[in-house]
Write a protein that holds these residues in place. Sequence first.
Motif, PDB file in Angstrom:
ATOM      1  N   LYS A 355      36.484  67.327  61.554  1.00  0.00           N
ATOM      2  CA  LYS A 355      37.740  66.814  61.022  1.00  0.00           C
ATOM      3  C   LYS A 355      38.930  67.573  61.598  1.00  0.00           C
ATOM      4  O   LYS A 355      38.862  68.779  61.801  1.00  0.00           O
ATOM      5  CB  LYS A 355      37.741  66.901  59.493  1.00  0.00           C
ATOM      6  N   ASN A 356      39.999  66.825  61.845  1.00  0.00           N
ATOM      7  CA  ASN A 356      41.254  67.425  62.316  1.00  0.00           C
ATOM      8  C   ASN A 356      41.028  68.299  63.549  1.00  0.00           C
ATOM      9  O   ASN A 356      41.301  69.505  63.544  1.00  0.00           O
ATOM     10  CB  ASN A 356      41.903  68.237  61.193  1.00  0.00           C
ATOM     11  N   ILE A 357      40.523  67.684  64.604  1.00  0.00           N
ATOM     12  CA  ILE A 357      40.184  68.404  65.836  1.00  0.00           C
ATOM     13  C   ILE A 357      41.411  69.134  66.386  1.00  0.00           C
ATOM     14  O   ILE A 357      42.446  68.522  66.659  1.00  0.00           O
ATOM     15  CB  ILE A 357      39.631  67.439  66.904  1.00  0.00           C
ATOM     16  N   LEU A 358      41.302  70.445  66.504  1.00  0.00           N
ATOM     17  CA  LEU A 358      42.374  71.323  67.004  1.00  0.00           C
ATOM     18  C   LEU A 358      43.707  71.092  66.285  1.00  0.00           C
ATOM     19  O   LEU A 358      44.789  71.276  66.859  1.00  0.00           O
ATOM     20  CB  LEU A 358      42.568  71.134  68.522  1.00  0.00           C
ATOM     21  N   GLY A 359      43.625  70.666  65.020  1.00  0.00           N
ATOM     22  CA  GLY A 359      44.829  70.453  64.229  1.00  0.00           C
ATOM     23  C   GLY A 359      45.628  69.224  64.606  1.00  0.00           C
ATOM     24  O   GLY A 359      46.782  69.074  64.187  1.00  0.00           O
ATOM     25  N   GLU A 360      45.026  68.303  65.388  1.00  0.00           N
ATOM     26  CA  GLU A 360      45.752  67.125  65.879  1.00  0.00           C
ATOM     27  C   GLU A 360      45.525  65.873  65.031  1.00  0.00           C
ATOM     28  O   GLU A 360      45.965  64.778  65.396  1.00  0.00           O
ATOM     29  CB  GLU A 360      45.356  66.836  67.336  1.00  0.00           C
ATOM     30  N   GLY A 361      44.801  66.011  63.926  1.00  0.00           N
ATOM     31  CA  GLY A 361      44.571  64.858  63.062  1.00  0.00           C
ATOM     32  C   GLY A 361      43.488  63.911  63.552  1.00  0.00           C
ATOM     33  O   GLY A 361      43.282  62.852  62.963  1.00  0.00           O
ATOM     34  N   LEU A 362      42.812  64.273  64.631  1.00  0.00           N
ATOM     35  CA  LEU A 362      41.729  63.439  65.172  1.00  0.00           C
ATOM     36  C   LEU A 362      40.423  63.838  64.506  1.00  0.00           C
ATOM     37  O   LEU A 362      40.163  65.029  64.289  1.00  0.00           O
ATOM     38  CB  LEU A 362      41.629  63.616  66.690  1.00  0.00           C
ATOM     39  N   THR A 363      39.617  62.853  64.188  1.00  0.00           N
ATOM     40  CA  THR A 363      38.353  63.143  63.513  1.00  0.00           C
ATOM     41  C   THR A 363      37.192  62.460  64.226  1.00  0.00           C
ATOM     42  O   THR A 363      37.371  61.451  64.911  1.00  0.00           O
ATOM     43  CB  THR A 363      38.375  62.654  62.050  1.00  0.00           C
ATOM     44  N   PHE A 364      36.025  63.034  64.036  1.00  0.00           N
ATOM     45  CA  PHE A 364      34.799  62.440  64.584  1.00  0.00           C
ATOM     46  C   PHE A 364      33.684  62.636  63.576  1.00  0.00           C
ATOM     47  O   PHE A 364      33.577  63.692  62.944  1.00  0.00           O
ATOM     48  CB  PHE A 364      34.414  63.118  65.903  1.00  0.00           C
ATOM     49  N   SER A 365      32.872  61.619  63.424  1.00  0.00           N
ATOM     50  CA  SER A 365      31.665  61.758  62.603  1.00  0.00           C
ATOM     51  C   SER A 365      30.542  60.967  63.248  1.00  0.00           C
ATOM     52  O   SER A 365      30.788  59.937  63.891  1.00  0.00           O
ATOM     53  CB  SER A 365      31.907  61.279  61.171  1.00  0.00           C
ATOM     54  N   MET A 366      29.349  61.451  63.097  1.00  0.00           N
ATOM     55  CA  MET A 366      28.175  60.788  63.683  1.00  0.00           C
ATOM     56  C   MET A 366      27.025  60.859  62.689  1.00  0.00           C
ATOM     57  O   MET A 366      26.646  61.941  62.236  1.00  0.00           O
ATOM     58  CB  MET A 366      27.785  61.480  64.998  1.00  0.00           C
ATOM     59  N   ALA A 367      26.516  59.693  62.331  1.00  0.00           N
ATOM     60  CA  ALA A 367      25.333  59.601  61.468  1.00  0.00           C
ATOM     61  C   ALA A 367      24.167  59.160  62.349  1.00  0.00           C
ATOM     62  O   ALA A 367      23.968  57.954  62.551  1.00  0.00           O
ATOM     63  CB  ALA A 367      25.569  58.614  60.332  1.00  0.00           C
ATOM     64  N   PRO A 368      23.424  60.087  62.935  1.00  0.00           N
ATOM     65  CA  PRO A 368      22.415  59.736  63.947  1.00  0.00           C
ATOM     66  C   PRO A 368      21.333  58.788  63.459  1.00  0.00           C
ATOM     67  O   PRO A 368      20.808  57.998  64.239  1.00  0.00           O
ATOM     68  CB  PRO A 368      21.823  61.100  64.344  1.00  0.00           C
ATOM     69  N   LEU A 369      21.005  58.828  62.169  1.00  0.00           N
ATOM     70  CA  LEU A 369      19.972  57.930  61.656  1.00  0.00           C
ATOM     71  C   LEU A 369      20.512  56.515  61.456  1.00  0.00           C
ATOM     72  O   LEU A 369      19.766  55.539  61.539  1.00  0.00           O
ATOM     73  CB  LEU A 369      19.404  58.466  60.332  1.00  0.00           C
ATOM     74  N   TYR A 370      21.822  56.391  61.185  1.00  0.00           N
ATOM     75  CA  TYR A 370      22.432  55.081  60.978  1.00  0.00           C
ATOM     76  C   TYR A 370      22.748  54.388  62.296  1.00  0.00           C
ATOM     77  O   TYR A 370      22.646  53.164  62.402  1.00  0.00           O
ATOM     78  CB  TYR A 370      23.715  55.230  60.154  1.00  0.00           C
TER      79      TYR A 370
END
Length: 563
Positions: A355-370
């Motif tokens: 969440k909040n990559i390098l404070g830039e408000g960019l996010t990433f999430s990965m649900a490998p089973l889904y």
Amino acid sequence: MSLGLQAFFAVLPIVFAGILLVGLRVSAKKAMPLVYILAVAIAFLVWEVSFNRVLASTIEGVLITISVLWIIFGAILLLNTLKHSGAIIVIRQGFNNISPDRRIQAIIVAWLFGCFIEGASGFGTPAAIAAPLLVAIGFPAMAAVMLGMMVQSTPVSFGAVGTPILIGVTKGLDSAGISATLQSTGSSWDTYLQIITSEVAITHAITGTLIPLFMCIMLTRFFGQNKSWTEGLAILPFAIFAGIAFTIPYALTGIFLGPEFPSLVGALVGLPIVILAAKSGFLVPKKTWDFAPREKWPVSWVSKFEMKFDAMTSKIPMSLTKAWIPYVLVAVILVITRVSPDVKKIISSFAFSYKNILGEGLTFSMAPLYLPGGILVFVVLLTYFLHKMEFKELKEAVGESSKVMIGAGFVLIFTVPLVRILINSGVNGSGFDSMPIAMANFVAHSVGDIYPFFAPMVGALGAFIAGSNTVSNMMLSQFQFGVADALGISTAFMVALQAVGAAAGNMIAIHNVVAASATVGLLDQEGETLRKTVIPTIYYCVIVGIIGLIGMYFLGLADPLMK
């Protein structure tokens, strides 16, 4: 800086990629690092994007690449597992029993089965599953990738159980502001979204009915012994029948049930109808069409991991049903995990996020089973027991799949981050809109009242950049809405044109081509594929643009916001 100059600089990375890949036929592994460097330079020097945001966008892109590679790995692993279990040779023979005609096989596997997988999963999965299957039944790898990319058109707007509409359009529009206006006119957001859905379904149905014919024409023209368009046209009655068998239930589902199921229902209705017609010889040409003998194929057509069918003849005989069970399981599990909230919640609970990559408000999430990759790997494990494989066979399948995934990874590690830089460039020191919006604004200001003709092309451009219908809709839906509002025409239909165009743009999305090519071991030929898939993309955008003009100015389509 003028809007024209902004658009010029914004489009430079795309033009540069096109020149390298399509014009000069440079391989993607050489071209995309150069395009990435150019995009970074423009972000820094013209858009005045901070180093921190460029770095954060790159990190976000690398993380997204990991999720894409997970899907690629699962698709290749399933194919290689079925190769070693002996199932692929049984499946191949099964298609020959339906029809030995390669045009009919392409319609059944790429068009109908591909549409079903798109409806269930989306995000490039049809090419990742259909292309390897086509190679396995005897298609040249390049033809398989072309067909796999072409199916990423009509069903895409309702792919992944309606994600491009439910998430892309909903999140891309100012739904709160629009809802307030709708309430004042006695309407609602749900009604507005359903109008968009219906118009997307109808527009796709009109345009997409010809896609199976396009598939056959391009197959015979580019991969036939005679390089003939007419050999593809010879199957016109059957191809149109196959198109209608999908698009009629597809359109009706979109109009009456909403955005979740049109692609799924269209395929589930169309697939048995078309298979039965092919088996009975209904509308089937008397002359069967096939490729030239394999030894005459150009090297550029051929997969890097050629199927060795002769080596599999010693396997214990397997029924066609047993051979197909892994693919059936993939389809069933994809649908269950997308439709059942409880199942989705359980398998999505195991996830990685940043969440909040390098404070830039960019996010990433990965649900490998889904993700489809997790489902594909799970089915591989079931297949290991179901087909009574030896452990060394599974080990060989994993090794072969890993090598191909690494090759694709090098290209995607540059392609996806450059896309994120373009999309995230709206936060900058120059005060400019993001690069995709700058390009779209330039088009809108240049063409005026005939803009509806260009609306699907803007959507396609967004998908070409982002590799996703959903992301294109999120980037550009509000822009398209604003242009329609300024012109005093239907905002709902304009957003529908955006969604349809964005679906068509998937056929030329670079990182989708790379991913599909990787699943069949056809790296370094991405430019050749793009030179072919741009043809149906142009067809789609032009026809939808004409429908847009007719709908706006001759039919005067209604819009709840305009009451």
